[in-house]
Design an enzyme around this catalytic site. Sequence first.
Site, short mmCIF file in Angstrom:
data_model
loop_
_atom_site.label_atom_id
_atom_site.label_comp_id
_atom_site.label_asym_id
_atom_site.label_seq_id
_atom_site.Cartn_x
_atom_site.Cartn_y
_atom_site.Cartn_z
N ARG A 1 0.89 -1.40 -0.18
CA ARG A 1 0.01 0.06 0.09
C ARG A 1 0.82 1.33 -0.04
NH1 ARG A 1 -2.35 1.17 5.51
NH2 ARG A 1 -0.86 2.96 5.08
N TYR B 1 3.63 6.25 11.20
CA TYR B 1 4.17 4.85 11.75
C TYR B 1 4.79 3.79 10.77
CZ TYR B 1 0.03 3.88 8.69
OH TYR B 1 -0.86 3.78 7.87
N HIS C 1 -3.79 4.74 4.41
CA HIS C 1 -4.82 3.87 4.44
C HIS C 1 -6.01 4.58 3.70
CE1 HIS C 1 -7.88 1.13 5.89
NE2 HIS C 1 -8.37 1.64 6.49
C1 LIG Z 1 -14.27 -5.83 12.08
C2 LIG Z 1 -13.50 -4.34 11.79
N1 LIG Z 1 -12.57 -4.40 12.86
C3 LIG Z 1 -11.73 -3.28 12.63
C4 LIG Z 1 -12.18 -2.22 11.53
C5 LIG Z 1 -11.38 -0.81 11.30
N2 LIG Z 1 -10.77 -1.24 9.94
C6 LIG Z 1 -10.86 -0.70 8.80
S1 LIG Z 1 -9.81 -1.29 7.44
C7 LIG Z 1 -8.73 -1.87 8.63
C8 LIG Z 1 -7.61 -2.64 8.28
C9 LIG Z 1 -8.02 -3.68 7.26
O1 LIG Z 1 -6.56 -4.10 6.81
P1 LIG Z 1 -6.39 -5.19 5.79
O2 LIG Z 1 -7.38 -6.24 5.79
O3 LIG Z 1 -5.12 -5.42 5.48
O4 LIG Z 1 -7.26 -4.11 4.39
P2 LIG Z 1 -6.13 -3.04 3.68
O5 LIG Z 1 -6.99 -1.96 4.34
O6 LIG Z 1 -4.78 -3.01 3.78
O7 LIG Z 1 -6.63 -3.24 2.21
C10 LIG Z 1 -9.23 -1.88 10.00
C11 LIG Z 1 -8.68 -2.45 11.23
C12 LIG Z 1 -13.27 -2.61 10.57
N3 LIG Z 1 -13.82 -1.72 9.76
N4 LIG Z 1 -13.95 -3.91 10.79
#
Ligand SMILES: Cc1ncc(C[n+]2csc(CCOP(=O)(O)OP(=O)(O)O)c2C)c(N)n1
Length: 357
Positions: free
Chosen positions: A257, A270, A261
């Site tokens: 990425r 970070y 985010h």
């Molecule tokens: C069940 C849940 N826990 C926490 C969140 C907060 N959250 C939103 S995106 C994210 C990170 C997800 O990371 P990843 O699966 O690696 O996807 P990326 O954003 O890197 O594409 C988090 C923790 C959420 N939306 N849903």
Amino acid sequence: MGDLLRVIKDDGSTDPELDPELSPSDAVRLYRLMLMERILDTRMLALQRQGRIGFYGPSVGQEATIVAPALALDAGDWVFPQYREPGAALARGMPLLDLVNQFMGNAADAVHGRQMPCHYVFRAGNYMSISSCVGTQIPLAVGAAWAAKIRGDRIVTLAFFGDGGTSTSDFHVGMNFAGAFHTPTVFVCNNNQWAISLPVARQTASETIAQKALAYGFDGVRVDGNDALAVYRAARDAVKKARAGGGPTLLECVTYRIGPHSSSDDPSRYRDEKEVERWRLRDPLTVYRRYLKHLRIWTEEFEENIEKAIGDEITEAVRLAEVNPPPPIESLFGDVYAEMPPHLEEELEDLKRVRGR
Ligand SMILES: Cc1ncc(C[n+]2csc(CCOP(=O)(O)OP(=O)(O)O)c2C)c(N)n1
Ligand SMILES: [Mg+2]
């Protein structure tokens, strides 16, 4: 399983054993969609900073892992997306204007502004509505595949999720069910190394994400997620296998990425910028351009023309989307009952009075 599947070599030539042998027009289509996603990200982030859309989640660096799997599907197949794949929705035929209307949450938005920006749906392309809750799309993809299997429909479902998504219970439930019921599902994990501020090393003690498939009784393939032909090849093989009754596959697309985010994130707090610079050297668009150059398709003029055409398309979509008004206030009360019950009618009247009309 630790090795990465790669097709495009450093000089732009391809591994003859693995080359999916796209026609020239398909090769250009794949590039155009990846470039569209890249340019769209830049433009939408700018609109977000200008206050013209509320929120945006860019996918810079991940274009190959997003577009290539979508192109490996047939029209009747289904996509259960995460939230970082506008290129996949466009590959499924979603009009750009519909996408921009959703980012703006206006009256023409298919979900009437009720979802966050970047949570689009494209019904005609079997592109499911997006849930913010990480991982929830995974069992849905498996359930839909199981239903299709019972009905004898020869369709495949594809779930996109991130490295962070593999820590959810939904991932394990979905993978187990898919293995036990041998469902026609392709799991595409975009391992972009980060889940907001959490690095993948803190996400799992497994050496790879692909190896998790073994425990559920099916194949896991680790792919260079910045090599669009490798992703396409792996996805096409997995789709073909699923359609022929061979069951599910987990693809781990190893990528990065490059951007934040979301528009609400500052990754400099970070992570080390040097890590980002290292990954920029394997930009999926640069890798793919080498291949197009090798095919004698890519020239500077080709690039200029395609960038201009995409830029104009986005400008026009934004212009048209901004003409649309916000969703009408009545839409707050819609889509629940066939006919509005009296207590909601009363609330609507109250709301109109309070708003002065
Ligand atoms: C069940 C849940 N826990 C926490 C969140 C907060 N959250 C939103 S995106 C994210 C990170 C997800 O990371 P990843 O699966 O690696 O996807 P990326 O954003 O890197 O594409 C988090 C923790 C959420 N939306 N849903
Ligand atoms: Mg991630």
